[in-house]
Design an enzyme around this catalytic site. Structure first.
Site, short mmCIF file in Angstrom:
data_model
loop_
_atom_site.label_atom_id
_atom_site.label_comp_id
_atom_site.label_asym_id
_atom_site.label_seq_id
_atom_site.Cartn_x
_atom_site.Cartn_y
_atom_site.Cartn_z
N SER A 265 -1.57 -8.42 -2.48
CA SER A 265 -0.48 -7.56 -2.01
C SER A 265 -0.45 -7.55 -0.49
O SER A 265 -1.46 -7.30 0.16
CB SER A 265 -0.68 -6.13 -2.53
OG SER A 265 -0.49 -6.07 -3.91
N ASP B 165 9.14 -3.34 -0.11
CA ASP B 165 7.71 -3.01 -0.15
C ASP B 165 7.01 -3.49 1.12
O ASP B 165 6.34 -4.53 1.13
CB ASP B 165 7.08 -3.65 -1.39
CG ASP B 165 5.77 -2.99 -1.78
OD1 ASP B 165 5.21 -2.26 -0.94
OD2 ASP B 165 5.31 -3.19 -2.92
N HIS C 166 2.89 -0.19 -0.53
CA HIS C 166 1.88 0.40 -1.42
C HIS C 166 0.48 0.17 -0.89
O HIS C 166 -0.45 0.90 -1.26
CB HIS C 166 2.03 -0.10 -2.86
CG HIS C 166 1.66 -1.52 -3.11
ND1 HIS C 166 2.58 -2.55 -3.14
CD2 HIS C 166 0.47 -2.11 -3.37
CE1 HIS C 166 1.97 -3.69 -3.41
NE2 HIS C 166 0.69 -3.45 -3.55
#
Length: 707
Positions: free
Chosen positions: A643, A223, A86
C-alpha cells in the site's frame, strides 16, 4: 558511503534464457536476473539496468518503507512523501479531535510551521542489499538443529550491524531468510524518525467506497496522504524530532508524469510487500483456509459492535475508525482468499505439483529421506485443530483494552517499578490512552466475543474463567465483561497498581489475564511440538522446487523487504466480460448520487461532487480519453505492505500509487492468478487535482513541479 554500498553490492548471477511470466514476481533489486530485465525492456522499460539499484539516481532511492507497515515515494527535493490515505490514517486520527476532525474534514499545512509531527512514525530508505548465504553456510547453518537457526541469524545480524555502525552510525542492518531459509540476505537501511503530516484528503474521498468497494473494481477512491521527512540541519541525516530540523534533501525523488497511460503500457511497482507463502505446501494451504475462516468469523462479530457504536457517537467514531478499518480489511481478505482457493481448486493444484516433485525426487535422489511428503501431511494433521483454535483465540482475546492490559500485566510485559527492598510497594502503571478506546464499546465487544468463542471453540481450549461466568453470572458473558470493566484496577491509568498486595491477586481482571496466559500457553504447546519439523519440511520443499526449476529464476516470498514487480496497464476478463482498465470522474459522481440516496459508503461533501462534475479538468485531463481518470488497473504483483507503492512508467516517472487488489486477486498471498489478479492504483493526476482544486496547495504543487 560509496564504500558501504560497494560492500553490499552482490555479483549478478547469470541464468539461461526462459519464458518469463511478465506479470508475476516480487523481485529483489540487487540481483535482478538479466532475463527478467530483458523482459521488462521488451515490454517498455526504457532505462538502463543500473537505474533500478546501482546508479546515483537509482529509482529505488525514492522509495521508502513507510512506518514499518506500508510503502511510499519521495516526490520532491524537499522530502515530500506520497503514501496511501489508509497508511497515514492513524497519524491523521491521532491529530483529530471533535473540534478539529482532520479525518472527517481533511488537513492542509500552508507552511512548514504548520506541518504536524508524529510520534513513533518513521520512514526507511534501503541503502544496499547483499546475499550472505555463503557466510551463513560457513557458520554451519545447514548442519545445526532448525530450532537454533534464528539464534545464529540474530548473532550474525548483531555482528554485521556493529561493524556497519562503526562506519556510519545512521545505518541499520537486518539479516533475513529468503526462499524459506535456503538463502540469507543482509539489508542496510537509513531510518528517518521526524516525519510530519502535510496534507490529508477528507475521509469521504480517502476512503470512498468503504467496505462496499474494498477489494472491488471499479474504484474511485482518492487513496493518498502527504508527509514530509525532516533531517538534521547540519548533516541532512536522520534526527529525532526537533524544531531545529529542516526538510530532508534526498539523493533522488520521483518525477511526476502528467501524460498518463494507455492499455498495454509498461507499469512497475516498487515497495515493501509484507508476506506471501507461494511455496507453501497443499497441507499448509489447507491449514491457512481454516485460519481464514476463523479470522473472518470472529471479526464479523467484533465489527458489528464497533460499527453500531461508531454510528451513534462522533467521538467514538474517531477513536475506532482506524481499528475498524484494520479489522475489516483482513476480514474481507480472509473471506476472499478462501473463495479463490475454492474457485481455482488451489489445494488440488498444489497436490498435483507435489506429486510431480515427488517423481522428480525419486528420479534424482535429491533430498532423499529428508523431504518426506507423508511425514509433512501427518505433522500438519496433528496440529490442525490447535492452529485453528489459536487463530480463534487471538482474534477473540486481543480485541479490547482490558484483555490487552490483562495479557501485558500477567505475561510480564509491564515494567515493575519500585524498590525490591519493599515488595509491597512495587507496582505497574498503564499510560492514559483514553483517547484510543471507549469503555462501553470495548465492554460490549468483549462480551460478544466471549460468547462467540464459547460457541466456536473445542472444549479442551475453553479457558477456566468460563466456570466463573457460569457460577457468578449464570453464563451471561456480557454481564461478566461489564463487571470486569467496572471493577478491574487494570483499567486505571496513570495510577500505581501494586502487584504484591492481596488486592492485585484477587482482581478479577488479573484472574482473567492469568487464565488467558494459561489458555494460550496450552495452545502454543500443542502447536510448538511440530512447528520446527513443519518449517524444516517446507524449507526443503522450496529447495527441491528451486533445484528442479534451476534453469529459470524464482523470486523469494515477500518478507517486507524492497521488491520490484512489473507488468502492464490493463483490465481483465471475468465471466466473458471485459473490464475497463480505468475509472472516470463521471463514474464517481454516479456513486455520489447513490450516497445522497442513503448508501453510506458513497456519501461525500457536496463540494466534492461539484469538483468532479466539472466540464473541464484542465491539465489533469487525459490527452487520449478527454476525461480525468481516477484509478487504474495493472497486472503488477503486490500484497499487504505494498500500500502506497509508487507505480512507475517505462521512463521511471510516477503515474500512480498502488492501494488495493481486486476480489479475484485475494489468493495472491499463496497463488498468483495471472489471468485475474490486478493491482488497483490511484492515478497521480487525480491526487494532484484534489491537492489543487480542493486543497489549493499551490506551494506543494510548485515543490513537486507538477504545474
Amino acid at each position: 558511503m560509496k564504500k558501504i554500498v560497494l560492500f553490499f553490492l552482490g555479483t549478478l548471477f547469470a541464468l539461461m534464457p526462459f519464458e518469463v511470466k511478465a506479470d508475476e514476481g516480487m523481485w529483489t533489486l540487487f540481483d535482478l536476473p538479466q532475463p527478467v530485465f530483458q523482459q521488462m525492456q521488451a515490454e517498455g522499460f526504457a532505462l538502463p539496468y543500473e537505474s533500478i539499484y546501482e546508479a546515483d539516481n537509482a529509482i529505488m532511492k525514492s522509495v521508502v518503507n513507510f512506518g514499518g507497515f506500508c510503502s511510499g515515494v519521495v516526490v520532491s527535493p524537499d522530502g515530500l512523501v506520497f503514501t496511501n490515505h489508509h497508511c497515514g490514517f492513524d497519524a491523521i486520527r491521532t491529530h483529530s479531535t471533535v473540534e478539529h476532525d482532520y479525518m472527517l474534514n481533511g488537513f492542509i499545512a500552508n507552511s512548514y510551521a504548520e506541518e504536524l509531527p508524529n510520534e513513533n512514525l518513521f520512514v526507511s530508505f534501503m541503502v544496499a542489499q547483499k546475499d550472505i548465504t555463503s557466510l551463513m553456510d560457513s557458520l554451519g547453518v545447514r548442519n545445526m538443529p532448525f530450532s537454533m537457526v534464528e539464534e545464529l541469524v540474530d548473532t550474525v545480524e548483531s555482528v554485521l550491524s556493529r561493524q556497519l555502525r562503526e562506519i556510519d552510525p545512521t545505518l541499520r542492518l537486518e539479516v533475513k531468510p529468503f526462499y524459506e531459509g535456503n538463502r540469507y540476505y543482509a539489508t542496510t537501511y537509513r531510518d528517518f524518525k521526524d516525519v510530519r503530516l502535510v496534507f490529508a484528503i477528507p475521509k469521504s474521498m480517502g476512503k470512498f467506497g468503504g467496505e462496499t468497494d474494498n477489494w472491488m473494481w471499479p474504484r474511485q477512491t482518492c487513496d493518498f496522504s502527504v508527509f514530509r521527512i525532516y533531517a538534521d540541519p547540519d548533516t541532512n541525516g536522520p534526527a529525532e524530532y526537533s524544531e531545529r530540523n529542516v526538510p530532508y534533501h534526498p539523493d533522488h525523488w520521483a518525477p511526476v508524469s502528467m501524460q498518463g497511460y494507455k492499455e498495454g503500457d509498461f507499469a512497475m511497482t516498487m515497495g515493501y510487500p509484507g508476506s506471501t507463502n507461494r511455496y507453501l505446501s497443499s497441507f499448509g494451504i489447507r491449514e491457512r483456509y481454516a485460519e481464514n475462516a476463523a479470522r473472518a468469523q470472529v471479526r464479523g462479530v467484533k465489527q458489528e459492535v464497533m460499527s453500531r457504536h461508531m454510528r451513534a457517537d462522533e467521538a467514538i467514531r474517531i477513536k475506532y475508525d482506524s481499528k475498524y478499518a484494520q479489522s475489516s480489511n483482513y476480514w474481507k481478505n480472509s473471506i476472499g482468499m478462501n473463495k479463490c482457493i475454492d474457485s481455482i481448486g488451489l489445494i488440488g493444484q498444489k497436490q498435483r505439483f507435489e506429486e510431480q516433485l515427488r517423481r522428480w525426487q525419486e528420479t534424482t535422489g535429491y533430498l532423499k529421506d529428508e523431504l518426506n511428503f507423508e511425514r509433512m501431511g501427518e505433522l500438519y494433521t496433528k496440529r490442525y485443530d490447535a492452529v485453528r483454535m489459536f487463530t480463534l483465540f487471538q482474534e477473540t482475546f486481543f480485541s479490547d483494552e482490558l484483555s490487552t492490559r490483562a495479557f501485558k500485566a500477567c505475561f510480564g510485559r509491564m515494567e515493575v517499578q519500585g524498590s525490591e527492598d519493599t515488595p509491597e510497594n512495587q507496582y505497574i502503571q498503564f499510560e492514559d490512552n483514553s483517547n484510543e478506546w471507549d469503555k462501553a464499546t470495548d465492554s460490549e465487544i468483549l462480551g460478544a466475543l466471549l460468547q462467540n468463542y464459547r460457541e466456536q471453540a473445542l472444549p479442551q481450549y475453553i479457558p477456566s474463567f468460563y466456570e466463573y461466568i457460569d457460577s457468578a453470572f449464570n453464563g451471561d458473558c456480557r454481564r461478566y465483561a461489564e463487571y470486569l470493566y467496572d471493577h478491574s484496577q487494570l483499567l486505571e491509568s496513570d495510577k500505581p497498581i501494586y502487584v504484591n498486595r492481596p488486592t492485585y491477586g484477587s482482581d478479577k481482571g488479573v484472574e482473567y489475564g492469568v487464565d488467558l496466559i494459561d489458555g494460550i500457553m496450552r495452545l502454543m504447546a500443542d502447536i510448538r511440538d511440530d512447528m520446527t519439523d513443519i518449517d524444516e519440511q517446507e524449507m526443503k520443499l522450496c529447495a527441491a522446487k528451486l533445484r528442479m526449476e534451476q534453469d529459470m529464476p524464482n523470486y523469494s516470498d515477500a518478507n517486507f523487504t524492497l521488491r520490484l514487480s512489473y507488468g502492464q496497464v490493463g483490465g481483465y476478463v471475468l465471466g466473458g466480460q471485459q473490464s475497463d482498465y480505468y475509472t472516470t470522474a463521471a463514474s464517481m459522481v454516479d456513486k455520489m448520487i447513490m450516497g445522497e440516496r442513503g448508501v453510506i459508503d458513497y456519501e461525500a461533501e457536496p463540494e466534492m461532487k461539484t469538483l468532479l462534475s466539472a466540464r473541464d479538468f484542465g491539465t489533469y485531463t487525459d490527452p487520449r480519453t478527454g476525461t480525468m481518470q481516477l484509478c487504474f488497473l495493472s497486472n503488477n504483483d503486490i500484497t499487504g505492505g505494498n500500500s502506497g507503492s509508487p507505480v512507475f512508467n517505462g521512463k521511471g516517472e510516477l503515474i500512480g500509487l498502488a492501494f488495493d487488489g481486486n476480489w479475484d486477486s485475494l489468493s495472491s498471498d499463496i497463488f498468483f492468478d495471472r489471468e485475474l489478479a490486478r493491482t488497483i492504483s490511484v492515478d497521480i493526476r487525480y491526487v494532484l487535482f484534489m491537492m489543487d482544486r480542493w486543497g489549493h496547495a499551490d506551494r506543494l504543487l510548485r515543490e513537486i513541479n507538477a504545474r
